[in-house]
Design a protein around this motif. Sequence first.
Motif, mmCIF file in Angstrom:
data_model
loop_
_atom_site.group_PDB
_atom_site.id
_atom_site.type_symbol
_atom_site.label_atom_id
_atom_site.label_comp_id
_atom_site.label_asym_id
_atom_site.label_seq_id
_atom_site.Cartn_x
_atom_site.Cartn_y
_atom_site.Cartn_z
ATOM 1 N N ARG A 22 0.851 -1.198 0.000
ATOM 2 C CA ARG A 22 0.000 0.000 0.000
ATOM 3 C C ARG A 22 0.881 1.240 0.000
ATOM 4 O O ARG A 22 1.869 1.311 0.726
ATOM 5 C CB ARG A 22 -0.892 0.040 1.261
ATOM 6 C CG ARG A 22 -1.913 -1.061 1.277
ATOM 7 C CD ARG A 22 -2.833 -0.963 2.475
ATOM 8 N NE ARG A 22 -3.665 -2.155 2.519
ATOM 9 C CZ ARG A 22 -4.527 -2.450 3.469
ATOM 10 N NH1 ARG A 22 -4.696 -1.612 4.470
ATOM 11 N NH2 ARG A 22 -5.236 -3.551 3.428
ATOM 12 N N GLU A 39 1.148 3.941 1.517
ATOM 13 C CA GLU A 39 0.720 4.652 2.726
ATOM 14 C C GLU A 39 1.230 6.090 2.700
ATOM 15 O O GLU A 39 2.368 6.353 2.296
ATOM 16 C CB GLU A 39 1.264 3.948 3.974
ATOM 17 C CG GLU A 39 0.724 2.548 4.209
ATOM 18 C CD GLU A 39 -0.668 2.539 4.835
ATOM 19 O OE1 GLU A 39 -1.186 3.630 5.145
ATOM 20 O OE2 GLU A 39 -1.230 1.438 4.994
ATOM 21 N N PHE A 54 4.828 -0.779 12.396
ATOM 22 C CA PHE A 54 3.374 -0.733 12.602
ATOM 23 C C PHE A 54 2.661 -0.465 11.280
ATOM 24 O O PHE A 54 1.627 -1.047 10.976
ATOM 25 C CB PHE A 54 3.013 0.359 13.616
ATOM 26 C CG PHE A 54 1.541 0.448 13.875
ATOM 27 C CD1 PHE A 54 0.922 -0.441 14.733
ATOM 28 C CD2 PHE A 54 0.770 1.408 13.219
ATOM 29 C CE1 PHE A 54 -0.449 -0.383 14.953
ATOM 30 C CE2 PHE A 54 -0.596 1.477 13.443
ATOM 31 C CZ PHE A 54 -1.209 0.579 14.308
ATOM 32 N N ARG A 55 3.215 0.445 10.496
ATOM 33 C CA ARG A 55 2.600 0.783 9.206
ATOM 34 C C ARG A 55 3.707 0.895 8.175
ATOM 35 O O ARG A 55 4.533 1.801 8.226
ATOM 36 C CB ARG A 55 1.836 2.101 9.313
ATOM 37 C CG ARG A 55 1.073 2.468 8.055
ATOM 38 C CD ARG A 55 0.359 3.789 8.191
ATOM 39 N NE ARG A 55 -0.524 3.831 9.348
ATOM 40 C CZ ARG A 55 -1.697 3.201 9.432
ATOM 41 N NH1 ARG A 55 -2.134 2.513 8.400
ATOM 42 N NH2 ARG A 55 -2.423 3.268 10.517
ATOM 43 N N THR A 56 3.731 -0.032 7.237
ATOM 44 C CA THR A 56 4.769 -0.020 6.209
ATOM 45 C C THR A 56 4.118 -0.109 4.833
ATOM 46 O O THR A 56 2.923 -0.384 4.726
ATOM 47 C CB THR A 56 5.731 -1.205 6.403
ATOM 48 O OG1 THR A 56 4.965 -2.389 6.606
ATOM 49 C CG2 THR A 56 6.643 -0.988 7.594
ATOM 50 N N GLN A 111 -0.015 -9.985 5.508
ATOM 51 C CA GLN A 111 -1.317 -10.167 6.139
ATOM 52 C C GLN A 111 -1.585 -11.655 6.336
ATOM 53 O O GLN A 111 -1.090 -12.484 5.564
ATOM 54 C CB GLN A 111 -2.423 -9.597 5.245
ATOM 55 C CG GLN A 111 -2.446 -8.084 5.194
ATOM 56 C CD GLN A 111 -3.640 -7.555 4.430
ATOM 57 O OE1 GLN A 111 -3.937 -8.027 3.340
ATOM 58 N NE2 GLN A 111 -4.334 -6.580 4.992
ATOM 59 N N SER A 148 -8.799 -10.530 9.499
ATOM 60 C CA SER A 148 -7.647 -10.025 8.755
ATOM 61 C C SER A 148 -6.658 -9.375 9.720
ATOM 62 O O SER A 148 -6.964 -8.370 10.358
ATOM 63 C CB SER A 148 -8.156 -8.989 7.741
ATOM 64 O OG SER A 148 -7.067 -8.341 7.145
ATOM 65 N N GLU A 165 -5.340 -0.620 16.242
ATOM 66 C CA GLU A 165 -5.844 -1.804 15.538
ATOM 67 C C GLU A 165 -4.721 -2.795 15.204
ATOM 68 O O GLU A 165 -3.676 -2.404 14.700
ATOM 69 C CB GLU A 165 -6.511 -1.351 14.231
ATOM 70 C CG GLU A 165 -6.833 -2.520 13.317
ATOM 71 C CD GLU A 165 -7.469 -2.118 11.985
ATOM 72 O OE1 GLU A 165 -7.948 -0.976 11.846
ATOM 73 O OE2 GLU A 165 -7.477 -2.979 11.089
ATOM 74 N N VAL A 166 -4.974 -4.069 15.487
ATOM 75 C CA VAL A 166 -4.084 -5.107 14.981
ATOM 76 C C VAL A 166 -4.814 -6.055 14.028
ATOM 77 O O VAL A 166 -4.205 -6.655 13.155
ATOM 78 C CB VAL A 166 -3.392 -5.921 16.107
ATOM 79 C CG1 VAL A 166 -2.311 -5.111 16.794
ATOM 80 C CG2 VAL A 166 -4.389 -6.440 17.122
ATOM 81 N N ARG A 185 2.400 -6.288 12.376
ATOM 82 C CA ARG A 185 1.825 -5.604 13.544
ATOM 83 C C ARG A 185 1.775 -6.524 14.753
ATOM 84 O O ARG A 185 1.999 -6.098 15.876
ATOM 85 C CB ARG A 185 0.423 -5.110 13.222
ATOM 86 C CG ARG A 185 0.436 -3.646 13.005
ATOM 87 C CD ARG A 185 -0.928 -3.088 12.833
ATOM 88 N NE ARG A 185 -0.810 -2.047 11.821
ATOM 89 C CZ ARG A 185 -1.793 -1.295 11.427
ATOM 90 N NH1 ARG A 185 -2.996 -1.462 11.928
ATOM 91 N NH2 ARG A 185 -1.596 -0.381 10.514
ATOM 92 N N GLY A 231 -2.470 -8.222 10.586
ATOM 93 C CA GLY A 231 -1.158 -7.915 10.024
ATOM 94 C C GLY A 231 -0.076 -8.668 10.795
ATOM 95 O O GLY A 231 0.016 -8.531 12.020
HETATM 96 P P1 ATP Z 1 -5.310 1.058 9.260
HETATM 97 O O1 ATP Z 1 -6.640 1.648 9.679
HETATM 98 O O2 ATP Z 1 -4.335 0.906 10.397
HETATM 99 O O3 ATP Z 1 -4.714 1.698 8.040
HETATM 100 P P2 ATP Z 1 -6.800 -0.901 7.829
HETATM 101 O O4 ATP Z 1 -8.103 -0.840 8.564
HETATM 102 O O5 ATP Z 1 -6.661 -0.230 6.532
HETATM 103 O O6 ATP Z 1 -5.619 -0.449 8.831
HETATM 104 P P3 ATP Z 1 -7.128 -3.565 6.930
HETATM 105 O O7 ATP Z 1 -7.246 -3.203 5.505
HETATM 106 O O8 ATP Z 1 -8.375 -3.970 7.680
HETATM 107 O O9 ATP Z 1 -6.373 -2.407 7.707
HETATM 108 O O10 ATP Z 1 -6.009 -4.673 7.081
HETATM 109 C C1 ATP Z 1 -6.037 -5.680 8.076
HETATM 110 C C2 ATP Z 1 -4.805 -5.653 8.933
HETATM 111 O O11 ATP Z 1 -3.619 -5.539 8.125
HETATM 112 C C3 ATP Z 1 -4.723 -4.461 9.884
HETATM 113 O O12 ATP Z 1 -5.453 -4.707 11.050
HETATM 114 C C4 ATP Z 1 -3.246 -4.381 10.154
HETATM 115 O O13 ATP Z 1 -2.849 -5.304 11.163
HETATM 116 C C5 ATP Z 1 -2.631 -4.812 8.844
HETATM 117 N N1 ATP Z 1 -2.182 -3.650 8.060
HETATM 118 C C6 ATP Z 1 -2.928 -2.845 7.277
HETATM 119 N N2 ATP Z 1 -2.177 -1.889 6.692
HETATM 120 C C7 ATP Z 1 -0.908 -2.096 7.141
HETATM 121 C C8 ATP Z 1 0.334 -1.445 6.907
HETATM 122 N N3 ATP Z 1 0.434 -0.417 6.074
HETATM 123 N N4 ATP Z 1 1.435 -1.937 7.526
HETATM 124 C C9 ATP Z 1 1.363 -2.990 8.359
HETATM 125 N N5 ATP Z 1 0.212 -3.644 8.610
HETATM 126 C C10 ATP Z 1 -0.909 -3.221 8.013
#
Ligand code: ATP
Length: 461
Positions: free
Chosen positions: A206, A208, A216-218, A223, A332, A290-291, A337, A334
């Motif tokens: 993604r 981001e 935490f967010r990469t 997944q 779902s 959120e995890v 995470r 991560g």
């Molecule tokens: P966030 O609100 O934190 O951006 P999301 O609601 O978009 O997350 P989902 O699309 O539901 O996340 O993805 C399911 C799981 O994938 C999340 O709960 C998280 O653990 C993980 N995840 C999502 N985006 C990332 C990211 N950029 N880096 C690491 N883990 C991620």
Amino acid sequence: MAKLTLDQMASFTKSRGFVYPSSEIYGGFAAVYDYGHYGILLKKNIESMWFKSMVQDRDDVYALDSGIFMHPLTWKASGHLDSFNDVLIEDKVTHKRFRADHLIEEYFEKKGEKVDMDKKSPEEMTKIIIENKILSPDGNELTAPRNFSLMIKTNLGVTDGSFSDENAVYPRAETCQGIYLDYKAVMDSLRPKLPFGIAQIGKAFRNEIVARQFIFRTREFEQMEMQYFLHPSEMDSKYEEWKQYRHKWFIEMGIPEDKIRFKEHTKLAHYASKAFDLEYNFDILGGFKEVEGIHARGDWDLSQHQKFSGVDLTYFDQERNEKYLPNIMETSVGLNRLFLMFLDNAYTEEEVNGEKRIVLKLDKRLAPVKISILPLSKKEPLSTIAHEIKNTLRKTFFVEYDETQSIGKRYRRADEIGTPYCITVDFETVNDKKVTVRDRDSMKQDRVEIDKLEEYFKGKF
Ligand code: ATP
């Protein structure tokens, strides 16, 4: 229990061989991280505990590993090309970028107020920013919020090196689309009866907006998703079952009850009927984040892929004598995470005999190395005895051999990567054929016969 900052955790994991910043010799590459020896072992253990719970322990879930690239229509059908966006906002002076929802949330949090930013449009956010005169964290004016696509776009098979929109493909932004696309192949080959699930672990990508939160967010992450196919009438009961099943997993893996909670989404996607996040209270991030997401998605996914592919994806339910498109609920999570969550939960600083001891109190099943073998001297006969113990135990456990520096330093190294047991081979061992086994958490020591070590550890793991 000392609290680390996110930067301190990043530097701890780097120095202990868990996680390295990507491309560091070129000055780094934002929001991508590499996993070192101990990091891989920890990640594999988390993965395998998830897989055991989601697939091995159940009769109703099948495994899948689909490709990272899929037919580009996948992302049109899923709605990602049109609406997989976050809202971007920029500091007009520094040009630092922010997720507008997060920036607004933080603004209100600082004032001790709560605000619900679920699915707010750029227009709604603009209004909030103007009404509250919100500035950037550096005190500068902000640009107008605008949608920013999280999809990464690339070309495959273009021969002249140019980029063409016509040939655009997208590394998957979520792993579950591969499950929907293979749903028919799974049905045709394995012939499962509804309700059943398909689980997979894999990378997602993604673009981001903000990449300042370590792993935490990469922009590239892993997944672990499970999509459960069911008759619409079963949604409520199965949803509740899975919610509890997933919560139990966190507790069983050593997360204290008071550090994990459900958060219900107040605004849902138009096709969803229920959405809860599992949130963990991160010390290093200063609160619940959120995890995992647990979502009831109706028949949206299969109906869209049926429409765009023209292939019939309905299911004939013999027991009900009814043909229908299955509804889907998903779990779902991560992997990266979870990795950070387990480190956050395990990291402990203690004082032992006036000295600081850092120890990762990981669940034994997650610990990268299970047993460390430490001969008191590099010389014979201790060395041969210790190598023999290593070779016997490594058939069953992931072991490590460490003979450099003082025994105290070696214990410390083992504690810092969370190794549950250390075996010391000492000069007495030559006479009594026994070794000392030290427990990571209690630091208590047992004297155990070498011949009984395997049995001893089988009882411990
Ligand atoms: P966030 O609100 O934190 O951006 P999301 O609601 O978009 O997350 P989902 O699309 O539901 O996340 O993805 C399911 C799981 O994938 C999340 O709960 C998280 O653990 C993980 N995840 C999502 N985006 C990332 C990211 N950029 N880096 C690491 N883990 C991620």
